[in-house]
Write a protein that holds these residues in place. Structure first.
Motif, PDB file in Angstrom:
ATOM      1  N   HIS A   1      -0.988   5.034   8.209  1.00 46.05           N
ATOM      2  CA  HIS A   1      -1.493   3.670   8.355  1.00 46.05           C
ATOM      3  C   HIS A   1      -2.300   3.565   9.646  1.00 46.05           C
ATOM      4  O   HIS A   1      -1.932   4.158  10.663  1.00 46.05           O
TER       5      HIS A   1
ATOM      6  N   GLU B   1       0.840  -1.205   0.000  1.00 46.63           N
ATOM      7  CA  GLU B   1       0.000   0.000   0.000  1.00 46.63           C
ATOM      8  C   GLU B   1       0.874   1.253   0.000  1.00 46.63           C
ATOM      9  O   GLU B   1       0.609   2.219  -0.711  1.00 46.63           O
TER      10      GLU B   1
ATOM     11  N   THR C   1       0.882   4.075  -2.857  1.00 46.07           N
ATOM     12  CA  THR C   1       0.604   5.482  -2.568  1.00 46.07           C
ATOM     13  C   THR C   1       1.706   6.360  -3.143  1.00 46.07           C
ATOM     14  O   THR C   1       1.451   7.391  -3.755  1.00 46.07           O
TER      15      THR C   1
END
Ligand code: UD1
Ligand code: CA
Length: 462
Positions: A217, A113, A117
């Protein structure tokens, strides 16, 4: 584009107060840095470059040629550490993930992730941040009025206002190499710790009109950085829980998960049952239908289907389907129990094979022994495998029967189907089908008790 990663592991880890390098401390049976490498591989990272200190040989011995190494001769800070990789990353054009060797809890999905990003935002640098209740010890993420990245401030350099920020730098980033190395050449050690901070790189990129992205996160546990033994224990607990959940969801029964300890590299099949106070360690594999525990420790073993191990320690051995072990037995390294073999209560066996269906039911020591199939070993049998200098083998062939309380002085062989009389000390081979007896004949002395009591009553009178 292929992703490379730099793992920082040259720090001294002084807060661990240990002779062992910090990143080699085990968590769930695997050294901290091996978790980091495993997580990176799972996230799809190709090249991995580990920055080690001059005493990094142990790390290199552990990870081997699976990764590349760069030595940071002096520990001048995280920025200085990353700068040491400039030469080896010259031709790397893809994203570069930078991660600390002391953050072993990232899930692969989280790292993926982060990379995603970074790539989709076209940033020069992306930092993974988390929100924590207690930010003590971490660098704080300082945002500008628009909520965009402004800088990272280390705790020791933070104003009281900055120190109160609860969004912290996890120490995990993705960079484009060019702007990162350009900024690394500009950092200086003018700070409370007199170190070259990697964290300053992002501020410099931002100042020089590059783009810095923050990937926040939501699971702060994953970002736990281990600096001391309290954090080591916290990481152990988190990972243990994850491992338990993984196996329970895969069909393993744990009667009491809180007292069931399963190492990171263990493999369990569905319908394995783990009873309370059980440790499954190292690279153990357990097949379906086996019941382990209560109070068992199994390390680096291959356990077949429908094996029962209760209150026993079993190390570096293979147990074929249907074996039973325990209670209160110790199976040491190098044993092989064939199908339906039994090692019962209060036994110790070492470097020994026990053939199919053979029984070692009670109070026995077998060292360096080959036991054939269908053998019965009587209670209290001892193989005398050590002469004070060398170890010798005992061979017990198929169908032999060893009476109780025998000593088998190795090297010695008991032939197929032979019997050894109880209480014998066997020093020479017993041929197949023979009875080996090696004990004094019994003599009964008639009326001995009466005579003795007569004598003692005389003495009393005298
Ligand atoms: C660092 C970050 C901090 C962040 C935290 C997250 C800096 C300046 N600070 O602080 O913002 O919140 O991690 O856990 O980066 N290392 C080297 N060479 C060195 C110094 C360190 O390889 O010269 C390695 C260490 O082995 C370690 C990692 O870099 O694996 C981080 O170093 P550490 O001293 O633990 O940094 P923190 O104080 O935790
Ligand atoms: Ca740290």
């Amino acid at each position: 584009m292929s992703v490379a990663a730099v793992v920082l592991a040259a720090g001294k880890g002084t807060r661990m107060k240990s002779a062992i390098p910090k990143v080699l401390h085990p968590i769930c049976g695997l050294p901290m840095i091996a978790h980091v490498v495993k997580n990176l591989r799972e996230a799809g990272v190709g090249r991995i470059i580990v920055v080690v200190g001059p005493e990094g040989q142990e790390i290199q011995d552990l990870l081997g040629s699976e990764v590349e190494y760069v030595v940071q001769a002096e520990q001048l800070g995280t920025g200085h550490a990353v700068l040491q990789t400039e030469a080896v990353l010259k031709s790397h054009s893809g994203p570069l993930l930078v991660i600390h060797g002391d953050t072993p809890l990232y899930r692969a999905a989280t790292l993926r992730e982060l990379i995603k990003t970074h790539e989709s935002s076209n940033a020069s640098g992306t930092v993974l941040s988390v929100l924590v209740d207690d930010p003590t010890g971490y660098g704080r993420i300082i945002r500008d009025d628009e909520g965009a990245f402004a800088k990272i401030v280390e705790e020791k350099d933070a104003s009281p206002e900055e120190a109160s920020v609860k969004e912290i730098n996890s120490g995990t980033y993705v960079f484009q190499c060019e702007p990162m190395f350009a900024a690394l050449h500009q950092i200086s050690p003018e700070n409370a710790q007199k170190e070259y901070y990697l964290t300053d790189v992002l501020g410099i990129i931002k100042e020089q009109a590059g783009m810095v992205e923050i990937y926040t996160h939501d699971d702060h546990e994953e970002a736990l950085g281990i600096n001391n033994r309290v954090q080591l224990a916290a990481a152990e607990k988190i990972l243990r829980n994850r491992i338990r959940e993984k196996w329970m969801l895969a069909g393993v029964t744990m009667m009491d998960p809180d007292t069931t300890y399963v190492d990171a590299e263990v493999e369990l099949e569905p319908d394995v049952v783990l009873m309370p106070f059980t440790f499954i360690e190292g690279r153990t594999k357990v097949a379906s239908g086996s019941v382990i525990g209560p109070f068992a420790r199994v390390r680096d073993c291959v356990v077949g289907e429908n094996v029962a191990i209760s209150q026993a320690t079993v190390l570096e051995s293979t147990l074929e389907p249907g074996c039973t072990v325990g209670p209160y037995s110790h199976i040491r390294a190098g044993c092989h129990l064939a199908e339906k073999a039994k090692v019962g209560g209060f036994c110790e066996i070492k470097n020994t094979t026990v053939g199919p269906g053979s029984k070692v039911p009670h109070l026995t020591y077998l060292g360096d022994t080959s036991v054939g199939s269908g053998v019965n070993i009587g209670a209290g049998t001892i193989t005398c495998n050590y002469d004070g200098k060398d170890k010798h083998r005992t061979v017990i062939e198929d169908g032999a029967f060893i009476g109780s309380n025998c000593n088998l002085v190795a090297p010695v062989k008991i032939g197929a189907g032979a019997y050894v009389a109880a209480g014998s000390t066997i020093t020479t081979d017993v041929p197949p089908g023979a009875l080996g007896v090696a004990r004094n004949r019994q003599r009964n002395i008639p009326d001995w008790v009466q005579r003795r009591s007569g004598k003692s009553s005389c003495q009393e009178e005298g």
